[in-house]
Design an enzyme around this catalytic site. Sequence first.
Site, PDB file in Angstrom:
ATOM      1  N   PRO A 278       0.820  -1.211   0.000  1.00 38.27           N
ATOM      2  CA  PRO A 278       0.000   0.000   0.000  1.00 38.27           C
ATOM      3  C   PRO A 278       0.857   1.265   0.000  1.00 38.27           C
ATOM      4  CG  PRO A 278       0.050  -0.977   2.191  1.00 38.27           C
ATOM      5  CD  PRO A 278       0.897  -1.852   1.314  1.00 38.27           C
ATOM      6  N   GLY A 279       0.431   2.227  -0.820  1.00 37.58           N
ATOM      7  CA  GLY A 279       1.071   3.540  -0.767  1.00 37.58           C
ATOM      8  C   GLY A 279       0.081   4.520  -0.163  1.00 37.58           C
ATOM      9  N   TYR A 320      -5.275  13.636 -12.712  1.00 38.67           N
ATOM     10  CA  TYR A 320      -6.268  12.560 -12.594  1.00 38.67           C
ATOM     11  C   TYR A 320      -7.685  13.088 -12.402  1.00 38.67           C
ATOM     12  CZ  TYR A 320      -2.073   9.822 -11.367  1.00 38.67           C
ATOM     13  OH  TYR A 320      -0.840   9.231 -11.346  1.00 38.67           O
ATOM     14  N   CYS A 346       0.843  29.408 -14.585  1.00 37.90           N
ATOM     15  CA  CYS A 346       0.248  29.886 -15.828  1.00 37.90           C
ATOM     16  C   CYS A 346      -0.279  28.717 -16.645  1.00 37.90           C
ATOM     17  CB  CYS A 346       1.243  30.732 -16.597  1.00 37.90           C
ATOM     18  SG  CYS A 346       1.573  32.257 -15.711  1.00 37.90           S
ATOM     19  N   GLU A 347      -1.277  28.089 -16.088  1.00 38.43           N
ATOM     20  CA  GLU A 347      -2.032  26.977 -16.672  1.00 38.43           C
ATOM     21  C   GLU A 347      -3.373  27.033 -15.948  1.00 38.43           C
ATOM     22  OE1 GLU A 347      -1.014  24.480 -18.789  1.00 38.43           O
ATOM     23  OE2 GLU A 347       1.157  24.835 -18.801  1.00 38.43           O
ATOM     24  N   TYR A 374       1.422  10.963  -3.338  1.00 38.26           N
ATOM     25  CA  TYR A 374       1.540  11.512  -4.681  1.00 38.26           C
ATOM     26  C   TYR A 374       1.348  13.030  -4.682  1.00 38.26           C
ATOM     27  CZ  TYR A 374       1.038   6.555  -5.295  1.00 38.26           C
ATOM     28  OH  TYR A 374       1.209   5.207  -5.162  1.00 38.26           O
TER      29      TYR A 374
HETATM   30  C1  LIG Z   1       2.299   2.549  -7.065  1.00 38.12           C
HETATM   31  C2  LIG Z   1       2.436   1.147  -6.669  1.00 38.12           C
HETATM   32  C3  LIG Z   1       1.839   0.695  -5.484  1.00 38.12           C
HETATM   33  C4  LIG Z   1       1.021   1.570  -4.573  1.00 38.12           C
HETATM   34  O1  LIG Z   1      -0.212   1.943  -5.061  1.00 38.12           O
HETATM   35  P1  LIG Z   1      -1.219   2.759  -4.107  1.00 38.12           P
HETATM   36  O2  LIG Z   1      -2.420   2.987  -4.944  1.00 38.12           O
HETATM   37  O3  LIG Z   1      -0.563   4.039  -3.722  1.00 38.12           O
HETATM   38  O4  LIG Z   1      -1.505   1.939  -2.910  1.00 38.12           O
HETATM   39  C5  LIG Z   1       2.050  -0.634  -5.155  1.00 38.12           C
HETATM   40  N1  LIG Z   1       2.795  -1.463  -5.918  1.00 38.12           N
HETATM   41  C6  LIG Z   1       3.378  -1.054  -7.063  1.00 38.12           C
HETATM   42  C7  LIG Z   1       4.200  -2.007  -7.851  1.00 38.12           C
HETATM   43  C8  LIG Z   1       3.224   0.268  -7.481  1.00 38.12           C
HETATM   44  O5  LIG Z   1       3.799   0.657  -8.611  1.00 38.12           O
END
Ligand SMILES: *Cc1c(COP(=O)(O)O)cnc(C)c1O
Length: 417
Positions: A278-279, A320, A346-347, A374
Amino acid sequence: MLKSIYICSPMKNEVSEIVDGVSLLDIAEQVECPVYVYNQKDIAKNYHKLLKAFDGIKVRLNYACKACTNIHVMSELKKLGSGLDAVSIQEVWLALKAGFEPQDILYTPNCVSIEEIDLAVKEGVRINIDNLSILEQFGNRYGNTVNVCVRLNPHIMAGGNSHISVGHIDSKFGISIYQMRHLLRIVENYNINVDGLHMHTGSDILDAEVFLRGAELLFEAAENFKDLTFMDFGSGFKVAYKPGDIEIDIEAIGKKISKRFVSFCKSYGRELELWFEPGKYLVSEAGQLLVKTNVIKQTTSTVFVGVDSGQNHLLRPKMYDAYHHIVNISNPKGEKRIYSIVGYICENDTFGWDRQLNEVREGDILSIRNAGAYGFSMSSNYNSRYRPAEVLIKDGKFKLIRKRETFDDLIKNQIDL
Ligand SMILES: *Cc1c(COP(=O)(O)O)cnc(C)c1O
């Protein structure tokens, strides 16, 4: 039946300028805006929540650090017990700097050269390979002396947004499960030791059924590999950005996936570890971007709030079409009015159209929520603006974890005239 894998905690929409006892307005005054602020407690809360959902199996979370690569944030995740997922050799080096052990780092690159993979092998991190050509070169160089994980593409369409779907048929990610025979030929010929199977079907999985369908394909593929120690199901944990975004019961989802995993391990004949990467889920909600209102501009159609930031600092709305909740933290009692919040680039860098905010005056501090993932990591110097400072709140105190850039940063690699 599982309905959805929107996994998130309740939105924090209240106009609060106090986070873990720290005043955001103090930060805005002392560090100045724009500034990213991360709250360690929120990171810890989400980490433990996810871990607990998979109670009863050997689960491991590898923080996907491309979401936020500040080494202090990475270090906090390490302290919580997290591993780390890196997508470039530079992220590997950052992770080592943040204190991660090489064996706790999984290097998951895409379309990189074998030379970059050599560098990762030299650092002793775990290698995840996502195409046959590189796997062949890898086998030729290392044989069975370095274990590898293989990234498979189960061709599962994740979510409806092609920007963030990485598992479908046209995707550049992973080795197609339809290439299994070719994959096995390479593995056998070079005597490669495959210790993990990986899939990451995208960042926007709407349907847990989709997720489990991918898992079934990985379980089937696993029969071809006798020395696995883990399965990596990537990410796909969505967070709520908008008030009213669907929320699901992470515990129920976790139980179902765990149950299926236990029965798989039985038939496989060994207890494997289940990994996730998870990110967003870990850091999105923990972060916010504080900006200052430069200008209030009434036009024939709307009232613009022009702030001292823009797509250069937070690209997600532009790239997005992402929703980020915005609140006025310096006038919390002001009457609600409708505004369009825009940046100074300037966009057409709109942070939010037609939002209800407590009355905004020039000089007011706005908080853009869910900006921990992000946000800074996708920021740039477009329009020759400096990237923001970063601050971490922990134990009721805040500290600067990245200085704001200066003019020297803009000029340092340019050759003198
Ligand atoms: C970006 C990425 C993630 C994380 O995705 P999230 O939507 O931020 O949880 C996990 N694994 C890989 C290989 C990625 O490229």
